[in-house]
Design a protein around this motif. Structure first.
Motif, PDB file in Angstrom:
ATOM      1  N   LEU A 106     -10.811  -2.914   7.969  1.00  0.00           N
ATOM      2  CA  LEU A 106     -10.240  -4.135   7.410  1.00  0.00           C
ATOM      3  C   LEU A 106     -10.298  -5.268   8.432  1.00  0.00           C
ATOM      4  CD1 LEU A 106      -8.778  -5.659   5.197  1.00  0.00           C
ATOM      5  CD2 LEU A 106      -6.631  -4.611   5.953  1.00  0.00           C
ATOM      6  N   ARG A 107      -9.998  -4.945   9.685  1.00  0.00           N
ATOM      7  CA  ARG A 107     -10.054  -5.975  10.721  1.00  0.00           C
ATOM      8  C   ARG A 107     -11.474  -6.508  10.897  1.00  0.00           C
ATOM      9  NH1 ARG A 107      -6.954  -3.732  13.926  1.00  0.00           N
ATOM     10  NH2 ARG A 107      -5.118  -5.056  13.678  1.00  0.00           N
ATOM     11  N   HIS A 124       0.864  -1.183   0.000  1.00  0.00           N
ATOM     12  CA  HIS A 124       0.000   0.000   0.000  1.00  0.00           C
ATOM     13  C   HIS A 124       0.896   1.226   0.000  1.00  0.00           C
ATOM     14  CE1 HIS A 124      -3.209   2.770   1.351  1.00  0.00           C
ATOM     15  NE2 HIS A 124      -4.015   1.863   0.833  1.00  0.00           N
ATOM     16  N   PRO A 132      -6.195   4.737  11.051  1.00  0.00           N
ATOM     17  CA  PRO A 132      -6.840   3.908  12.078  1.00  0.00           C
ATOM     18  C   PRO A 132      -8.223   3.423  11.664  1.00  0.00           C
ATOM     19  CG  PRO A 132      -5.757   5.782  13.096  1.00  0.00           C
ATOM     20  CD  PRO A 132      -5.674   5.999  11.617  1.00  0.00           C
ATOM     21  N   ALA A 166       1.626  -1.536   6.420  1.00  0.00           N
ATOM     22  CA  ALA A 166       1.630  -1.187   4.993  1.00  0.00           C
ATOM     23  C   ALA A 166       3.049  -0.907   4.530  1.00  0.00           C
ATOM     24  CB  ALA A 166       0.736   0.010   4.743  1.00  0.00           C
ATOM     25  N   GLU A 220      -7.784   0.661   9.040  1.00  0.00           N
ATOM     26  CA  GLU A 220      -7.303  -0.564   9.683  1.00  0.00           C
ATOM     27  C   GLU A 220      -8.428  -1.253  10.441  1.00  0.00           C
ATOM     28  OE1 GLU A 220      -3.938  -1.782  12.982  1.00  0.00           O
ATOM     29  OE2 GLU A 220      -3.581  -0.069  11.654  1.00  0.00           O
ATOM     30  N   GLN A 221      -9.238  -0.459  11.137  1.00  0.00           N
ATOM     31  CA  GLN A 221     -10.350  -1.042  11.882  1.00  0.00           C
ATOM     32  C   GLN A 221     -11.370  -1.676  10.941  1.00  0.00           C
ATOM     33  OE1 GLN A 221     -10.664  -1.586  14.960  1.00  0.00           O
ATOM     34  NE2 GLN A 221     -12.810  -2.200  15.105  1.00  0.00           N
ATOM     35  N   GLU A 230       0.609   4.552   4.861  1.00  0.00           N
ATOM     36  CA  GLU A 230       0.152   3.844   6.041  1.00  0.00           C
ATOM     37  C   GLU A 230      -1.365   3.822   6.097  1.00  0.00           C
ATOM     38  OE1 GLU A 230       1.672   5.090   9.753  1.00  0.00           O
ATOM     39  OE2 GLU A 230       3.773   5.034   9.127  1.00  0.00           O
ATOM     40  N   LEU A 231      -1.909   2.752   6.633  1.00  0.00           N
ATOM     41  CA  LEU A 231      -3.351   2.672   6.792  1.00  0.00           C
ATOM     42  C   LEU A 231      -3.787   3.595   7.930  1.00  0.00           C
ATOM     43  CD1 LEU A 231      -3.938  -1.189   6.536  1.00  0.00           C
ATOM     44  CD2 LEU A 231      -4.317   0.515   4.758  1.00  0.00           C
ATOM     45  N   ARG A 244      -1.662  -6.939  13.998  1.00  0.00           N
ATOM     46  CA  ARG A 244      -1.095  -5.725  13.403  1.00  0.00           C
ATOM     47  C   ARG A 244      -1.185  -5.802  11.887  1.00  0.00           C
ATOM     48  NH1 ARG A 244       4.681  -4.343  15.775  1.00  0.00           N
ATOM     49  NH2 ARG A 244       5.017  -6.590  15.635  1.00  0.00           N
ATOM     50  N   LEU A 245      -1.484  -4.669  11.280  1.00  0.00           N
ATOM     51  CA  LEU A 245      -1.573  -4.551   9.829  1.00  0.00           C
ATOM     52  C   LEU A 245      -0.565  -3.484   9.398  1.00  0.00           C
ATOM     53  CD1 LEU A 245      -5.472  -4.467   9.619  1.00  0.00           C
ATOM     54  CD2 LEU A 245      -4.012  -6.427   9.145  1.00  0.00           C
TER      55      LEU A 245
END
Length: 525
Positions: A480-481, A468, A474, A499, A477-478, A471-472, A496-497
């Motif tokens: 995607l989770r 990517h 927050p 990028a 990221e949430q 950076e994703l 943890r994700l």
């Protein structure tokens, strides 16, 4: 060989008023356990499809429905497959289809999304809800399904003749993470389980009245050890809820447990959080570890905390029925140094050989793949001839994929994996299954899933690396989770994700996992 069902029912005749189960403050005697199993067994036979049940779903975890349900399914001549209420709805529905489930036993743990489960079920199902009174609205909302509540269960006891179970009949069907992105079904027969139980009862005997932990969810085959060793001996099974597993040391003391069985990761967490003070777990008589590599330092900490207890390290993949090797951790062995505990030797009647790439035995000190053979080893994956052919070698050996070495003392020691399979807190995970879910969520396949720390058989959590440009955020990221949690059990969702602009490739143009692992190691420094 005595059937696993007969062990439990005979014990109930000897000690009917002894506590068989202590779960969330509720005590169930052996007479009550067997009585509920009898009623559920009669109900299962009354709703059996033509040809009888083959696999019945258990949508419960720590309740009486879960424990009596397993016994009832075996007594009715069927096998069980666990449908963890905490796992995503889509995954549970997938397993219902994969296992060919037509009937489920549902506990109170599964009521939260039961309406959604029934709405999305692709075909009519029969549900037994033994701890729920009539729910007219639920029944009316789902007319295509048959719902039987507590008042609908027959009062008849279980006939003595039902105790006989065909040894070659299926006992349970568990689904493990699959390298193709699809879970693999592992069918285990009563003969497989009976062979294990015969050894376990001799190796780790229990006395009536002892209190035995159940730290494992029903989707983990080590839970079968806890149920059967306790109930064939007159002991009390004490399951830990998810909340209890945050403070297992306190749970041991509060419930005066005499046996504790867990994955090494849980024991390591107890050590980190001060739950293994010297002499602090004095009620324990025996402690068993299994599911992943056991660090010797963790074993020593537990030995100091439980000075009266004998400690054992067990080894065995799901395909070999619970565990197939064991080693007692004597004081002499515990003082021999660091590294991981030896795996021990295979149980009587089983073989464990270390082979090279050509399937030829390796000499002492040379690492190779561990092959297993014996009455506990399964016959092949559930309706999957291709995977079965890959896993089974000539001579009925199972290729574990584990890389081991036989040391100068003749003991097997774990070295690593021949493939990318991981162990996270004892759960077996194929990164490809997680990566497939990530790719679907992101719309591209430039993803990787690695263990952290980098030890593949004793990782604490997963890390996802994503190609990517930035950076994703927050919120991204949430989101995607949450997408992943809708498809995968929580233990398979990366904590943890990360990028990266691009993911490294090796000279063959394939993902360079070694380079990514080195990158993750720099984050620890």
């Amino acid at each position: 060989m005595v059937s696993i069902v007969e062990y439990v029912f005979d014990q109930a005749e000897r000690t009917p008023d002894t506590a068989a189960l202590l779960s969330e403050g509720q005590t169930t005697t052996y007479a009550e356990l067997v009585g509920q199993a009898g009623r559920l067994g009669c109900a299962l036979l009354s709703v059996a499809p033509p040809g009888g049940h083959q696999v019945v779903g258990i949508a419960a975890e720590t309740s009486l429905s879960a424990h009596a349900g397993i016994l009832s399914i075996w007594a009715a001549g069927a096998a069980y497959t666990p449908l963890n209420p905490h796992h995503p709805l889509s995954r549970r529905l997938e397993l219902v289809e994969r296992a060919g489930v037509d009937t489920l036993i549902v506990g109170p743990e599964a009521l939260n999304d039961l309406d959604a489960f029934l709405s999305q079920a692709p075909r009519p199902l029969t549900l037994l809800l033994p701890e729920l009174e009539h729910q007219t609205a639920l029944r009316a909302a789902h007319p295509k399904h048959r719902l039987l509540f507590a008042p609908d269960l027959p009062p008849a006891p279980l006939p003595h003749a039902w105790r006989y179970v065909d040894p070659q009949a299926l006992a349970y069907l568990l689904f493990t993470s699959g390298s193709t992105g699809t879970p693999k079904g592992v069918p285990i027969t009563h003969a497989n389980v009976g062979a294990y139980l015969e050894h376990a009862r001799q190796a780790w005997p229990l006395q009536p009245g002892e209190r035995v932990s159940r730290t494992f969810e029903l989707t983990f085959d080590l839970s079968v050890h806890d149920l059967l060793t306790a109930w064939s001996s007159g002991a009390t099974l004490v399951p830990l809820t998810r909340r209890d597993r945050l403070s297992p040391g306190r749970f041991i003391l509060e419930h005066q447990l005499t046996r504790f069985f867990c994955v090494p990761t849980l024991a390591a967490a107890m050590a980190r959080h001060g739950q293994l003070p010297p002499g602090g777990l004095g009620t324990l008589k025996s402690v068993l570890f299994c599911g992943e590599a056991l660090p010797m330092g963790v074993a020593r900490a537990f030995a100091r905390a439980a000075p009266r207890a004998e400690l054992f390290n067990l080894y065995g993949p799901t395909e070999a029925t619970i565990a197939i090797c064991a080693r007692q951790l004597t004081p002499e062995l515990l003082n021999q140094g660091e590294g991981s505990a030896p795996l021990g030797e295979p149980f009587a009647g089983h073989e464990a050989v270390v082979v090279d790439q050509e399937g030829q035995p390796q000499p002492t000190g040379e690492p190779g793949e561990l092959w297993l053979r014996g009455p506990q080893v399964f016959a092949g994956y559930w309706k999957d001839d291709a995977r079965s052919a890959e896993a089974l070698a000539p001579g009925a050996f199972y290729r574990t994929g584990d890389r081991v070495v036989r040391d100068e003392r003749g003991e097997l020691r774990f070295v690593g994996r021949l493939d990318t399979q991981l162990k996270v807190r004892g759960h077996r995970i194929e990164p490809a299954e997680v990566e497939a879910a990530l790719a679907r969520a992101l719309g591209h396949a430039q993803v990787a899933c690695l263990p952290f720390p980098s030890e593949p058989r004793a990782a604490d959590h997963l890390v996802a690396l994503i190609a990517h440009p930035t950076e994703l955020s927050p919120s991204a990221e949430q989101a995607l989770r949450q997408r992943l949690l809708a498809e995968l059990p929580a233990y398979m969702v990366p904590e943890r994700l990360l990028a990266l602009p691009t993911l490294p490739q090796n000279s063959n143009g394939k993902l360079d996992r070694r380079a990514l692992a080195l990158y993750l190691n720099t984050l620890r420094e």
